[in-house]
Design a protein around this motif. Structure first.
Motif, PDB file in Angstrom:
ATOM      1  N   ARG A  24      12.342  38.157  48.420  1.00  0.00           N
ATOM      2  CA  ARG A  24      13.667  37.693  49.428  1.00  0.00           C
ATOM      3  C   ARG A  24      14.885  38.710  49.181  1.00  0.00           C
ATOM      4  O   ARG A  24      15.474  39.143  50.188  1.00  0.00           O
ATOM      5  N   GLN A  36      15.904  40.809  52.328  1.00  0.00           N
ATOM      6  CA  GLN A  36      17.276  40.726  52.907  1.00  0.00           C
ATOM      7  C   GLN A  36      18.133  41.713  52.808  1.00  0.00           C
ATOM      8  O   GLN A  36      19.141  41.772  53.404  1.00  0.00           O
ATOM      9  N   GLU A  52       8.247  35.912  52.979  1.00  0.00           N
ATOM     10  CA  GLU A  52       9.762  36.652  52.722  1.00  0.00           C
ATOM     11  C   GLU A  52       9.962  37.866  53.636  1.00  0.00           C
ATOM     12  O   GLU A  52      11.103  38.194  54.196  1.00  0.00           O
TER      13      GLU A  52
END
Length: 384
Positions: free
Chosen positions: A18, A22, A76
């Motif tokens: 993640r 991100q 993710e």
């Protein structure tokens, strides 16, 4: 009943994926979609962080983990951006066949470079007239001395123009009595004479992922490039799909969760009639339905993947997970865009891209109709 609550190690892997996705994907996502390619930098980063070959045994450069862990990473990646997520998640596409049926020499030679970022692979299955019915594939492989001579055309091949090698599904035994005993899997290095790949542009979605038409014009490879047993290609790919459909289900859940994240952010910030959209009951019901669908699909996938890692391959459950995750991806992204209104229809808003990206999950690795057929046969058997 197999439990699939995530362990601390699995949660650490999920969090690491993640943070990487991100943190890095938003820098490149829109440009990658427009340019229809993934930056090489991201391939190297994903490999350096250990995300490639998670389910490979350690002796082949992997982490010795399972399909559930890889699904967590794929989810993710797709949550951050489906196009880049598909590009990075497909680096090892086809490796399951080597792990399941390859010789020790093949495993030692071809798997480690995938984990270090030195190589990319793929699987060339689909043909212009053989999509869901792979037993109709016509690409031929004829044994000439100690070499296979391969000729034919493959379409919609992931990583076709960037792969170092592909596993090609070939017709090797056309006279075999059963149509499921006529094909074999043969590894083809893409730098061999006669191999040509042409990038397919203008896809509706996942544009950052390379897709190509592949033409093989009497491509010669050593006889030792055969994967597993001659004539067992169809059965091998059925087992292959029982693994890769887990990854695709994770894609559907990831794109759905990413779209849901964007929808929640929007309805909290956007005001209509003097109030935040989130205060309207109709909007709350939509968000509740979206979140429930995502969680239901996720639970089904985690159970199916945990079972595979425990040694039980339940093809019916895997088909359920893949079908439900694909439908969830499409429905949730549709609702997310609807909640954005006109803003969601603009390319400058990421939910527009997620909407385009989601549909592929219902198409590749077995259409939703194929998955439903597998489920139905598992429940009621084969009629007649």
């Amino acid at each position: 009943m197999t439990q699939f609550a995530l362990t601390p190690e699995q949660r650490d892997i999920q969090q690491a994926a993640r943070e990487f996705a991100q943190g890095e994907f938003p820098k490149y996502a829109r440009e990658a979609d427009e340019a229809e390619e993934c930056p090489r930098k991201l391939y190297r980063q994903a490999a350096e962080l250990g995300f490639q070959g998670l389910f490979f045994p350690e002796e082949y450069g992997g982490a010795g983990l399972g399909y559930l862990e890889f699904c967590l990473v794929v989810e993710e990646f797709w949550r951050a951006d489906p196009g880049l997520g598909q590009a990075l998640g497909s680096v090892v596409f086809g490796s399951d066949l080597i792990l399941l049926y390859g010789t020790e020499e093949q495993k030692q030679r071809y798997l480690p470079p995938l984990t270090t970022g030195e190589a990319i692979m793929g699987a060339a299955i689909t043909e212009p007239d053989a999509g869901s019915d792979i037993s109709a594939a016509r690409t031929t492989a004829v044994l000439d001395g100690d070499e296979w001579v391969i000729s034919g055309t493959k379409i919609f091949i992931t990583n076709g123009t960037i792969a170092n090698f592909l596993i090609v599904y070939c017709l090797t035994d056309p006279e075999a009595p059963g149509r499921h005993g006529r094909h074999s899997c043969i590894l083809v290095e893409t730098d061999r004479p006669g191999f040509q790949a042409t990038k397919l542009k203008g896809k509706m979605g996942i544009r950052a992922s390379d897709t190509a038409e592949v033409v093989l014009d009497e491509v010669r490879v050593p006889a030792t490039n055969l994967i597993g047993t001659r004539g067992e290609g169809f059965r091998q790919f059925m087992e292959f799909f029982n693994r890769t459909r887990l990854h695709v289900a994770a894609q559907g859940i990831g794109v759905a969760q990413g779209a849901l994240d964007k929808a929640v952010r929007h309805v909290r910030q956007r005001e209509q009639f003097g109030r935040p959209l989130a205060s309207f009951q109709g909007v709350q019901f939509k968000i509740a339905e979206m979140a429930t669908r995502v969680e239901a699909a996720r639970s089904l996938l985690y159970r199916a993947a945990a079972l595979v890692d425990a040694g039980t391959v339940d093809h019916r459950l895997i088909a359920m997970a893949k079908w439900l995750a694909g439908e969830t991806g499409v429905r949730v992204t549709d609702e997310a865009l609807q909640l954005h209104g006109g803003y969601g229809y603009l390319a400058e808003n990421d939910v527009e891209r997620f909407y385009r990206d989601a549909k592929i999950v219902e198409i590749y690795e077995g259409t939703k109709e194929v998955e439903k057929q597998i489920v139905a046969r598992g429940v009621i058997g084969r009629p007649g």
